[in-house]
Scaffold this motif. Structure first.
Motif, PDB file in Angstrom:
ATOM      1  N   THR A   1      16.856  -7.983 -23.744  1.00  0.00           N
ATOM      2  CA  THR A   1      17.173  -7.103 -22.706  1.00  0.00           C
ATOM      3  C   THR A   1      17.411  -7.844 -21.419  1.00  0.00           C
ATOM      4  OG1 THR A   1      15.071  -6.516 -21.840  1.00  0.00           O
ATOM      5  CG2 THR A   1      15.987  -4.916 -23.125  1.00  0.00           C
ATOM      6  N   ALA A   2      17.231  -9.276 -21.606  1.00  0.00           N
ATOM      7  CA  ALA A   2      17.600 -10.065 -20.582  1.00  0.00           C
ATOM      8  C   ALA A   2      18.747  -9.913 -19.813  1.00  0.00           C
ATOM      9  CB  ALA A   2      17.429 -11.640 -20.873  1.00  0.00           C
ATOM     10  N   ASN A   3      19.857  -9.643 -20.458  1.00  0.00           N
ATOM     11  CA  ASN A   3      21.136  -9.526 -19.495  1.00  0.00           C
ATOM     12  C   ASN A   3      21.470  -8.075 -19.318  1.00  0.00           C
ATOM     13  OD1 ASN A   3      21.699 -12.163 -19.799  1.00  0.00           O
ATOM     14  ND2 ASN A   3      22.264 -12.057 -21.917  1.00  0.00           N
ATOM     15  N   TRP A   4      20.603  -7.332 -19.423  1.00  0.00           N
ATOM     16  CA  TRP A   4      20.929  -6.005 -19.119  1.00  0.00           C
ATOM     17  C   TRP A   4      20.809  -5.510 -17.586  1.00  0.00           C
ATOM     18  CZ3 TRP A   4      18.107  -1.976 -22.839  1.00  0.00           C
ATOM     19  CH2 TRP A   4      18.606  -2.223 -24.061  1.00  0.00           C
ATOM     20  N   LEU A   5      22.058  -5.019 -16.919  1.00  0.00           N
ATOM     21  CA  LEU A   5      21.964  -4.575 -15.516  1.00  0.00           C
ATOM     22  C   LEU A   5      20.812  -3.329 -15.236  1.00  0.00           C
ATOM     23  CD1 LEU A   5      25.957  -4.253 -14.863  1.00  0.00           C
ATOM     24  CD2 LEU A   5      23.973  -5.808 -13.992  1.00  0.00           C
TER      25      LEU A   5
END
Length: 321
Positions: free
Chosen positions: A141-145
């Protein structure tokens, strides 16, 4: 059976499950006592019946018709929402009560939850995707807004935003013990309760409009580790609430494994083996932290959740095939 028809059947059966659960809940909540039944009176007929005999007959009458009422309710819900082409012999709720025994090999060697990172879709498919061993992926989920944007206020503004587009799924809402009956009631709460400073609450709901799902998915993406050939359902689930709240111990009536991403807050999970495996398998208790994704077959593992002290808990989830 085509994929499209299978999904239509799934939606109908989930609706049937909710309807049947409400019927059975009402039957249980009535709880007519013998004292109450004994006080029921027959209308005045030409032929008088002795009062004691009357009361006794009424008692036996209601006891005898209760199974018929339940059976009729089950038949009505099933006939209304399930078609012959869905190839099911009983309504989904009955699967919990009358499901066939599980093979305890599903859990006999599961002693703890395993955390994974940097795993390829091929490795995940081979080792975990369609098995019964629950796992947590820690780096998906590192790049989830959503990790920055999702909050009570976000969803309040989102659902007050007007048209959600065309309805494509059944709409489900779970109040748990919150006393809240709909999303409108959730996002109309007074500020103190919304901020978790008053009466506690925890709710869950599904997406049911194409615009709703499409707009929400701009804030999170398909988890990178899912098998490349796997298709996600068109319905997503959101669970939200405060510390100490959560879902009771239950097992789902779904056909697919699901992933559940902890976007905010921390949640304690308890997984229990099916009753026939209680002496062969262990219970699992673990916490899912923000940014972690739990993958578990909730149709085979009984499960209970509880939000841990601290921030509001927000979880996004979906099934995949």
């Amino acid at each position: 059976m085509s994929q499209t028809h299978a999904k239509v059947c799934d939606k109908k059966l989930k609706t049937a499950e909710i309807k049947l659960s409400k019927i059975l809940s009402k039957i249980e909540n009535v709880k007519l006592s013998n004292f109450y039944i004994s006080r029921l009176r027959l209308p005045d007929y030409r032929k008088r019946v002795d009062s004691k005999t009357s009361n006794r007959n009424f008692k036996y009458y209601y006891v005898s018709i209760a199974p018929f009422i339940i059976a009729l309710s089950v038949w009505w819900v099933y006939s209304k929402y399930a078609s012959e082409r869905c190839a099911l012999e009983v309504p989904p709720t009955s699967l919990t009560l009358f499901r066939p025994p599980e093979d305890c090999s599903m859990c006999v060697d599961v002693d703890d939850i395993q955390r994974l990172a940097n795993i390829t879709p091929e490795e995940f498919e081979e080792l975990y995707a369609y098995g019964t061993k629950p796992v947590i992926v820690t780096d998906a989920t590192a790049n989830w807004l959503a990790m920055k944007e999702f909050s009570f206020e976000f969803f309040a503004d989102f659902y007050r935003g007007g048209d959600m587009g065309r309805k494509t799924n059944e709409c489900f809402f779970f109040a748990y013990k919150s006393g809240l009956g709909s999303l409108h009631e959730v996002f109309s709460m007074d500020q103190r309760r919304a901020n978790l400073s008053a009466e506690p609450w925890y709710v869950g709901w599904s997406t049911c409009f194409d615009g709703e799902t499409r707009r929400l998915r701009q804030y999170y993406s398909r988890p990178y580790f899912l098998p490349r050939t796997a298709e996600s359902d068109t319905i997503d689930w959101i669970f939200m609430g405060g510390p100490g709240q959560g879902a009771h111990m239950h097992v789902d009536s779904v056909r697919r494994v699901s992933w559940q991403a902890q976007v905010r807050g921390s949640k304690r999970w308890q997984l229990a083996p099916p009753p026939e495996c209680l002496y062969a398998c262990r219970w699992l208790t673990f916490a899912v932290q923000p940014g972690e994704i739990l993958v578990v077959d909730t149709n085979r593992w009984y499960h209970k959740t509880s939000v841990l002290p601290g921030d509001i808990s927000i979880t996004i989830g979906a099934e995949y095939d």
